[in-house]
Design an enzyme around this catalytic site. Sequence first.
Site, PDB file in Angstrom:
ATOM      1  N   TRP B 331      26.598  22.450  42.070  1.00  5.37           N
ATOM      2  CA  TRP B 331      27.464  22.512  43.254  1.00  5.37           C
ATOM      3  C   TRP B 331      28.901  22.862  42.856  1.00  5.37           C
ATOM      4  O   TRP B 331      29.615  23.556  43.552  1.00  5.37           O
ATOM      5  CB  TRP B 331      27.423  21.172  43.977  1.00  5.37           C
ATOM      6  CG  TRP B 331      28.326  21.097  45.187  1.00  5.37           C
ATOM      7  CD1 TRP B 331      27.996  21.377  46.464  1.00  5.37           C
ATOM      8  CD2 TRP B 331      29.707  20.697  45.204  1.00  5.37           C
ATOM      9  NE1 TRP B 331      29.072  21.201  47.302  1.00  5.37           N
ATOM     10  CE2 TRP B 331      30.147  20.780  46.539  1.00  5.37           C
ATOM     11  CE3 TRP B 331      30.622  20.293  44.233  1.00  5.37           C
ATOM     12  CZ2 TRP B 331      31.449  20.460  46.933  1.00  5.37           C
ATOM     13  CZ3 TRP B 331      31.923  19.979  44.606  1.00  5.37           C
ATOM     14  CH2 TRP B 331      32.318  20.072  45.959  1.00  5.37           C
ATOM     15  N   HIS B 332      29.303  22.349  41.688  1.00  4.51           N
ATOM     16  CA  HIS B 332      30.680  22.564  41.258  1.00  4.51           C
ATOM     17  C   HIS B 332      30.977  24.004  40.878  1.00  4.51           C
ATOM     18  O   HIS B 332      32.132  24.421  40.922  1.00  4.51           O
ATOM     19  CB  HIS B 332      31.026  21.656  40.082  1.00  4.51           C
ATOM     20  CG  HIS B 332      31.334  20.255  40.477  1.00  4.51           C
ATOM     21  ND1 HIS B 332      30.359  19.334  40.776  1.00  4.51           N
ATOM     22  CD2 HIS B 332      32.522  19.619  40.638  1.00  4.51           C
ATOM     23  CE1 HIS B 332      30.934  18.184  41.114  1.00  4.51           C
ATOM     24  NE2 HIS B 332      32.240  18.321  41.042  1.00  4.51           N
ATOM     25  N   GLY B 333      29.975  24.717  40.488  1.00  9.71           N
ATOM     26  CA  GLY B 333      30.278  26.094  40.111  1.00  9.71           C
ATOM     27  C   GLY B 333      29.041  26.858  39.726  1.00  9.71           C
ATOM     28  O   GLY B 333      28.033  26.280  39.292  1.00  9.71           O
TER      29      GLY B 333
END
Lengths: 496, 500
Positions: B331-333
């Site tokens: 989700w973060h990247g």
Amino acid sequence: MKKIIALILTLLVFAAGMTAMYFSYDFKYLDSTYRWKAFYALPDNTVDVLGLGTSHTYESINTAVLWDKYGVTAFDLCGTAQPMTNTYWFFKEALKTQSPKVALLDLYSMCLNDEFPDEGNGIKNTYGMRMSRNKLDAINATFESPRQYYYSILQYHSRYGDLTAEDFFPYLGNERMYKDYKGFYCHFETKDLSEYGNLSDCTGFEPLSEKNKQALLDIIVLAKQNNVNLVLLGLPFGATSFNEEIYNTCGLIARANGVPFYDFLSDYYGETGIDYTSDFADRQHLNDLGSEKITDWIYDNILIGCDLPSHRGESGYETWDRDAEVWERQQKNQKLASCDEISSYAGMLSVDSDYTVLVTSNGIGGVNVENALEEGMFDCLDALGIGDGRRIYGDGGWIVRGGEVEYQSSMRDAGMVKTYELSRLHDAALARVAAGGDKDAEIFRNTVLIDGEDVTGGRMHTLYITVYDSVTDEVIDTVYFDYRQLTFGHVDTAEE
Amino acid sequence: MQFNSLHFLIFFPAVLLVYFVIPAKVRYIWLLLASYYFYMSWNPVYALLIAFSTVITYLCSLGIGMLNTDPRDRNRRLRRAMLIIGLAGNLLVLFVFKYFNFASDSVNAVLKGFGYSPIAPKVDFVLPVGISFYTFQALGYMIDVYRGDTPAEKNPLRYALFVSFFPQLVAGPIERSGNLLSQLKNVEKIKPFDYERIIKGFSVMLWGYFMKVVVADRAAVIVNHVFDNWWHLDSLALVLGTVFFAVQIYCDFAGYSAVAVGAAGVMGFTLTDNFKTPYFAVSVRDFWRRWHITLSTWFRDYVYIPLGGNRRGKARKYLNMMLTQLLSGLWHGANWTYVVWGGIHGLYQVAGDITRRPKERLYRRFGVNTGAKSFRVLKAAVTFCLVDLAWIFFRAPSISVACMYIARIFTHIDPWNLTNGSLADLGMDGRELNILLISVAALIVVDLLQKKKNRRFDSLLENQNMWFRPVVLLVIAFVIIIFGAYGLSFDPQQFIYFQF
């Protein structure tokens, strides 16, 4: 109710803090932003001659000479490496409060082809203006991303590491020097530029950048709209054929628009008497001698035909008197700093009430009454009021201000320090320090410290005279007299 | 527009002014307009994306909500279909804009590994800011409706405001319908001008700006220097770079969240606190209860628990933990480094769970006083080291660089670096470094106070003498104005989490 009062007080403190921050943190470059402060302070419609352009202009058009010799009021409203677009905005802003009869515009910046100047010069050439449409337009023309430059606090807030005492006082801490500043500034050094010179043989044409060309045309139109006699100049400097070819192209524009153009690199080379071996401070700028010559020539050949009245003696023009006095002062200081004749030196010291002289001597010396140099040094000491008549040297320290001996001491105690406030920005000290900086050494010498820095040469058996001028707020010279070697000279601390 | 931009400093007061003045009934419409303006200031096209997400989740939730009323749940399949449509639509958009190129690159890398030519195409889309945040917020609402935890919102404009509410739009907190949507329903009851509420809101905003503009952006100078030059730096510099990255990302993200919470608070809305002194956590599991709280609870409620949570045996529990953390990393990247980072945290928690009982027995055996402050400090220090080690993967451009970076920490140890002046060569001069260290010290003090008193920054000030709060706020304001890393001398540092 208490909360409302607390809120109001908080906001007032915040506003006061921001105001204080603005006055101390804002940029105060003498070569650009400060110039505007001095310009805005002028009474309206008192400037007859406006100098425009880059440092070439403000180090050549000598406002003090124009006033002192001819009574002409001039102001050099310029900036370092100022792009021509900024010159347009400077001119436009100036016309809000002044109605100059003549505008002298040097064309050096037509040789600068960068689309946008570097940020430092961009700030220098925009931030001094008061917030106005002109300023915003100037910023838009100067920076690729102009929005962050609209608010100067975004740029100056980080100056906390660069703040100096000058930032906290009006007029850069020296009212006598800067309150009546008219934009002229020059260096007193000399650089031999004999390898440069006449470019009359250079007849080519270099294309101008569209931005520069348009800016020049805009200035021409603006001058005509406001009945200002615009005169274009190619002031002397160490130019190359590229520069002359740019000027040739500018000459076409000038002729097409009926604007006079004086190219001192070619057409008028030699007419001004400028000596390329002695009249330049560096490759780009004239020195004090050169500025006087070019200014005299400009008056005698250009301004004289412009019906400029002499305002000397008129009420409301006293600031030009004071500006001229500062110039005279600078010239005198220059003479002192370059004087190699000790008896003349004595004469210059003795009659000046604005000089503070700090004298130290180190070690016992002999007496040779038949030595002219030594006689000259005795004259110096007598002129200062500290000659003791017996003509025997020893350790000692003296502070003489305005001809009065304010302090004297034998200075025999190791580690002794006598501090003395020269101005709100500078202080001095007579100190007895270990010779060579070795704390454990048994040899000590007396010295003069200015803002904590040793300005003497550290020699023994030597008399040092340090001269500080309260008008220019600077140490202008330190000389030494070695009474064993019998030598006299100026201390160059870099060499020492 | 970023929170630390002039644009926002003009936008927010203007929005407030109108908000305080207009009739209560239309305030939410004004906020909706302001929120769309805020989002479109990044790129007007983004409005289409957020509108799409809003419309699809609104309609699906409305449908699900209508079908929820059947006590026999005869339309379970239809309800589920609507849920799937809503999920698929949003996740597809997220995938296309955020993960498509990552997936293509990964497929092509595998093909290349087997000697085949790359075939997966790539797209040329700019990642819309905040897409991960508002997508999750909208999906969370829709799932809540599906579960019957919250009724479907019928007012489309109010729902649109829930998805796009500008203080938390681009970097959280990821709000739940039970919190934010219910407040938006009662916006008419909010007293427009409440002195204490407004001052507290501004206090939190100010603290957020301090964290971001003074600490995070200044720490970034060292971090960028170290991570750009790691291959010739010694162990101490690399460790400092990692520690300062921990400071940077915390202050960047928590600072943004504080500004968001404060801005919403000024307007009378209470957003969820997203950070609670995370670096004082005594275990990695505790860390995730304090760090990006709204994201970890989102994954807990919508991924971990639906997968079975800890209800299906230890092995399944650990698998669920790993999957959740891996997804959280992703989700973060869109990069394998984030997946590895998530995986490391998963492993930490699994290992922590496995070793919990043996550790307790060990402590009892050796008479370790687990309640002693020194023990808790030790646990916090160890947790910080573990978290910081994982941050290397988060910050490094690739897994291989992260591994080499870590290896170099252990192979280029030179204790003389502490005294030989090489620390001055970390991309920042002594004065700036001192400002950074003093700021971090102030941050630690405030965080310690917040932890000890279990109160947020604004509440800490509230109970002091009347003069105390204005003085503190004035000092912080001037520290931000003078020492903030903005303007000519600094490169503006976009909030790190914006890229998510």
